[in-house]
Write a protein that holds these residues in place. Structure first.
Motif, PDB file in Angstrom:
ATOM      1  N   GLN A 269       0.754  -1.055   0.012  1.00 32.77           N
ATOM      2  CA  GLN A 269      -0.115  -0.024  -0.079  1.00 32.77           C
ATOM      3  C   GLN A 269       0.898   1.312  -0.027  1.00 32.77           C
ATOM      4  O   GLN A 269       1.937   1.120   0.580  1.00 32.77           O
ATOM      5  CB  GLN A 269      -1.038   0.100   1.177  1.00 32.77           C
ATOM      6  N   ALA A 270       0.450   2.303  -0.655  1.00 32.55           N
ATOM      7  CA  ALA A 270       1.070   3.691  -0.706  1.00 32.55           C
ATOM      8  C   ALA A 270       1.135   4.210   0.371  1.00 32.55           C
ATOM      9  O   ALA A 270      -0.193   4.548   1.000  1.00 32.55           O
ATOM     10  CB  ALA A 270       0.587   4.234  -1.724  1.00 32.55           C
ATOM     11  N   GLY A 271       2.102   4.489   1.246  1.00 38.42           N
ATOM     12  CA  GLY A 271       2.145   5.320   2.497  1.00 38.42           C
ATOM     13  C   GLY A 271       2.572   6.895   2.155  1.00 38.42           C
ATOM     14  O   GLY A 271       3.750   7.170   1.918  1.00 38.42           O
ATOM     15  N   LYS A 272       1.594   7.643   1.981  1.00 38.80           N
ATOM     16  CA  LYS A 272       2.121   9.033   1.619  1.00 38.80           C
ATOM     17  C   LYS A 272       2.715   9.888   2.910  1.00 38.80           C
ATOM     18  O   LYS A 272       2.271   9.904   3.947  1.00 38.80           O
ATOM     19  CB  LYS A 272       0.745   9.941   1.188  1.00 38.80           C
ATOM     20  N   GLY A 273       3.893  10.467   2.584  1.00 39.59           N
ATOM     21  CA  GLY A 273       4.578  11.445   3.606  1.00 39.59           C
ATOM     22  C   GLY A 273       4.582  12.761   2.911  1.00 39.59           C
ATOM     23  O   GLY A 273       4.810  12.881   1.752  1.00 39.59           O
ATOM     24  N   TYR A 274       4.787  13.597   3.988  1.00 44.76           N
ATOM     25  CA  TYR A 274       4.888  15.189   3.432  1.00 44.76           C
ATOM     26  C   TYR A 274       6.003  15.294   3.974  1.00 44.76           C
ATOM     27  O   TYR A 274       6.773  15.389   4.953  1.00 44.76           O
ATOM     28  CB  TYR A 274       3.660  15.968   4.103  1.00 44.76           C
ATOM     29  N   SER A 275       6.761  16.892   3.084  1.00 42.24           N
ATOM     30  CA  SER A 275       7.810  17.403   3.499  1.00 42.24           C
ATOM     31  C   SER A 275       7.531  18.953   3.309  1.00 42.24           C
ATOM     32  O   SER A 275       7.118  19.391   2.562  1.00 42.24           O
ATOM     33  CB  SER A 275       9.100  16.980   3.091  1.00 42.24           C
ATOM     34  N   ILE A 276       8.104  19.815   4.395  1.00 42.00           N
ATOM     35  CA  ILE A 276       8.319  21.147   4.222  1.00 42.00           C
ATOM     36  C   ILE A 276       9.752  21.501   4.423  1.00 42.00           C
ATOM     37  O   ILE A 276      10.344  20.921   5.342  1.00 42.00           O
ATOM     38  CB  ILE A 276       7.688  22.004   5.510  1.00 42.00           C
ATOM     39  N   PRO A 299      18.678  18.679   9.145  1.00 40.78           N
ATOM     40  CA  PRO A 299      19.373  19.816   8.602  1.00 40.78           C
ATOM     41  C   PRO A 299      20.100  19.291   7.392  1.00 40.78           C
ATOM     42  O   PRO A 299      20.968  18.620   7.348  1.00 40.78           O
ATOM     43  CB  PRO A 299      20.320  19.989   9.818  1.00 40.78           C
ATOM     44  N   MET A 300      19.616  19.814   6.143  1.00 37.73           N
ATOM     45  CA  MET A 300      20.006  19.489   5.002  1.00 37.73           C
ATOM     46  C   MET A 300      20.999  20.488   4.249  1.00 37.73           C
ATOM     47  O   MET A 300      21.267  21.439   5.146  1.00 37.73           O
ATOM     48  CB  MET A 300      18.995  19.289   3.982  1.00 37.73           C
ATOM     49  N   ASN A 301      21.442  20.385   3.195  1.00 36.81           N
ATOM     50  CA  ASN A 301      22.189  21.435   2.436  1.00 36.81           C
ATOM     51  C   ASN A 301      21.824  22.469   2.033  1.00 36.81           C
ATOM     52  O   ASN A 301      21.101  22.318   0.930  1.00 36.81           O
ATOM     53  CB  ASN A 301      22.803  20.713   1.403  1.00 36.81           C
ATOM     54  N   GLY A 302      21.508  23.522   2.998  1.00 41.95           N
ATOM     55  CA  GLY A 302      21.061  24.780   2.462  1.00 41.95           C
ATOM     56  C   GLY A 302      19.701  25.218   3.235  1.00 41.95           C
ATOM     57  O   GLY A 302      18.919  26.103   3.070  1.00 41.95           O
ATOM     58  N   PHE A 303      19.045  24.089   3.894  1.00 35.90           N
ATOM     59  CA  PHE A 303      17.781  24.251   4.478  1.00 35.90           C
ATOM     60  C   PHE A 303      17.478  22.990   5.408  1.00 35.90           C
ATOM     61  O   PHE A 303      18.186  22.317   5.688  1.00 35.90           O
ATOM     62  CB  PHE A 303      16.655  23.960   3.519  1.00 35.90           C
ATOM     63  N   THR A 304      16.414  23.251   6.154  1.00 36.51           N
ATOM     64  CA  THR A 304      16.063  22.264   7.297  1.00 36.51           C
ATOM     65  C   THR A 304      14.769  21.773   6.771  1.00 36.51           C
ATOM     66  O   THR A 304      13.934  22.322   6.250  1.00 36.51           O
ATOM     67  CB  THR A 304      15.765  22.890   8.511  1.00 36.51           C
ATOM     68  N   ARG A 305      14.664  20.256   6.676  1.00 38.02           N
ATOM     69  CA  ARG A 305      13.401  19.558   6.265  1.00 38.02           C
ATOM     70  C   ARG A 305      12.458  19.069   7.437  1.00 38.02           C
ATOM     71  O   ARG A 305      13.133  18.452   8.216  1.00 38.02           O
ATOM     72  CB  ARG A 305      13.653  18.437   5.173  1.00 38.02           C
ATOM     73  N   PHE A 306      11.447  19.123   7.550  1.00 42.96           N
ATOM     74  CA  PHE A 306      10.375  18.817   8.509  1.00 42.96           C
ATOM     75  C   PHE A 306       9.495  17.864   7.628  1.00 42.96           C
ATOM     76  O   PHE A 306       9.009  18.204   6.621  1.00 42.96           O
ATOM     77  CB  PHE A 306       9.443  19.834   8.902  1.00 42.96           C
ATOM     78  N   ALA A 307       9.621  16.704   8.154  1.00 43.68           N
ATOM     79  CA  ALA A 307       8.674  15.575   6.888  1.00 43.68           C
ATOM     80  C   ALA A 307       8.127  14.561   8.028  1.00 43.68           C
ATOM     81  O   ALA A 307       8.526  14.404   8.997  1.00 43.68           O
ATOM     82  CB  ALA A 307       9.936  14.863   6.203  1.00 43.68           C
ATOM     83  N   GLY A 308       7.011  14.044   7.706  1.00 45.04           N
ATOM     84  CA  GLY A 308       6.344  13.144   8.470  1.00 45.04           C
ATOM     85  C   GLY A 308       4.960  12.627   7.790  1.00 45.04           C
ATOM     86  O   GLY A 308       4.651  12.968   6.848  1.00 45.04           O
ATOM     87  N   THR A 309       4.379  12.052   8.825  1.00 49.95           N
ATOM     88  CA  THR A 309       2.950  11.346   8.481  1.00 49.95           C
ATOM     89  C   THR A 309       3.104  10.110   7.652  1.00 49.95           C
ATOM     90  O   THR A 309       3.743  10.109   6.851  1.00 49.95           O
ATOM     91  CB  THR A 309       2.031  12.388   7.970  1.00 49.95           C
ATOM     92  N   MET A 310       2.127   9.281   7.888  1.00 55.81           N
ATOM     93  CA  MET A 310       1.833   7.975   6.926  1.00 55.81           C
ATOM     94  C   MET A 310       0.420   8.169   6.934  1.00 55.81           C
ATOM     95  O   MET A 310      -0.577   8.003   7.571  1.00 55.81           O
ATOM     96  CB  MET A 310       2.353   6.968   7.935  1.00 55.81           C
TER      97      MET A 310
END
Length: 415
Positions: A269-276, A299-310
């Motif tokens: 099953q496809a588990g959708k995740g989101y990122s900002i 903390p990525m190269n040039g930005f911070t990523r907030f990701a989550g949810t299933m």
């Protein structure tokens, strides 16, 4: 004469498989239904995760899932629907959520993650690549004693498995993350983990493969597979027909659509995740998971990523603003000075993670097709397991001794 390999799917699993197969001298072609610049392999949290040795299907998750089912902004949202594949997957998921099956899954999940981390480091140390990779570990932040105790119980299992894990107070966390202005009770700190910037690695890997003779057919859909004497004799896309000695299925959440053409059913099953992506300086230097909210911070190269949810809601890329807002609100709840702008929330992305019922990927050959190797179902560990899956697939096709035991990942396993 080198063998002719067609890989269906150009995400992290597909491109890493292409890398190891071309190193073996194979002629490699990759087919992908997109332009290969979006999707789960580009918008994920970028974690390499030996810490993630507990599968998604655990005792108690069904009860939580039923409660969360009625809240579209919950960390784990399952959209009820009358779909036979979804219902079968749900039953298999329920069967997998036992103490015995979770305990049996820990060792193979940990082993493949550790080898995956080692292979990323091997790639980093070659002259072929210069991607962002840091091994700073992973902080599991908690705001309540109850969740802290639950996370530490998992941490103690990690210690038994040989991982370096600490239970830190808020003051101890502040010493290693002094400028993030956290509002937490403490953290379980896994020293084993690493992190990357996924889209940069994908660009670098695809560029390397193109320069080294791998053919890419982008924006092409596999419409059919022709079978002769138990083998795939031809791959039919919307633009061409291709012959192959061996076929690798690395199509992620779309894999079951293709295996059905072979009479082969692999529950996914496809588990959708989101990122900002937050471009402002967050002062965050160590990756973390906000435990109560199930949100990953990198903390990525040039930005911070907030990701989550299933979000188990079928194959679609619809952005649910409520789920994006839940991620942003979680970030601001744990980091007191954090500001996520409306524009950043409006430009949030999503990706579909292919989830097996038992939390283990499918890697290997099905008994139903001689020249097909399956490499899918990695769920939230897809990024972590890219190189190791690619190496294992190349070893299977090249008939070499495998780097680790993959019996637990057999595509024909019963649930």
């Amino acid at each position: 004469m080198s063998r002719n390999i067609v890989i269906i799917g150009g995400g992290i699993i597909g491109v890493c498989t292409a890398y190891y197969l071309q190193k073996e001298g194979c002629k490699v072609t990759v087919i992908d239904k997109t332009n290969m610049d979006s999707g789960a392999s580009h918008v994920n949290a970028g974690y390499i995760t030996p810490s993630h040795f507990i599968p998604l299907a655990t005792p108690g998750i069904i009860t939580k899932g039923i409660k969360w089912m009625f809240n579209s902004s919950s960390p784990f949202y399952v959209k009820p629907r009358l779909d036979i594949d979804f219902l079968k997957w749900s039953l298999a998921f329920k069967k997998s959520a036992t103490k015995e099956k979770v305990a049996k899954a820990i060792q193979p999940i940990l082993n493949i993650n550790l080898l995956g981390r080692d292979l990323y480091e091997d790639l980093k140390n070659t002259n072929d690549f210069n991607f962002h990779y840091e091994k700073k570990g992973l902080l599991m932040f908690y705001k309540s004693d109850k969740v802290g105790e639950e996370e530490w119980e998992v941490g103690k299992i990690g210690i038994q498995q040989g991982l370096q894990v600490e239970n830190l107070s808020a003051k101890e966390v502040a010493k290693i993350e002094p400028n993030a202005n956290l509002d937490i009770k403490g953290a379980v700190y896994y020293h084993s983990d690493a992190h990357m910037t996924p889209n940069l690695f994908m660009k670098e890997m695809i560029s390397y493969l193109e320069k080294n003779g791998v053919t890419f057919y982008k924006n092409e859909t596999v419409n059919d597979l022709q079978i002769s004497r138990g083998e795939i004799s031809s791959i039919i896309t919307n633009k061409r027909a291709l012959k192959a000695d061996e076929v690798v299925l690395a199509a992620g959440s779309w894999s079951p659509i293709i295996t059905k053409k072979l009479g082969l059913k692999i529950p996914i099953q496809a588990g959708k995740g989101y990122s900002i992506n937050v471009k402002s300086d967050t002062k965050i230097t160590i990756p973390s998971i906000l435990c109560e909210a199930k949100v990953a911070v990198t903390p990525m190269n040039g930005f911070t990523r907030f990701a989550g949810t299933m979000e188990i809601a079928g194959i679609n890329h619809d952005i649910n603003p409520k789920r994006v807002a839940a991620i942003a609100n979680a970030g601001k709840s744990y980091y007191k000075n954090l500001e996520i702008s409306s524009k950043e929330k409006e430009t949030a992305n999503c990706g579909l993670r292919p989830c097996s019922p038992d939390g283990l990927p499918y890697i290997g050959k099905s008994n139903k097709c001689k020249n097909l190797t399956i490499a899918t179902g990695h769920a939230m560990m897809g990024w972590s397991l890219g190189p190791v899956t690619g190496k294992l697939v190349s070893e299977i096709i090249s008939d070499k001794k495998l780097s680790l035991n993959i019996d637990s990942f057999h595509p024909d396993r019963k649930f």
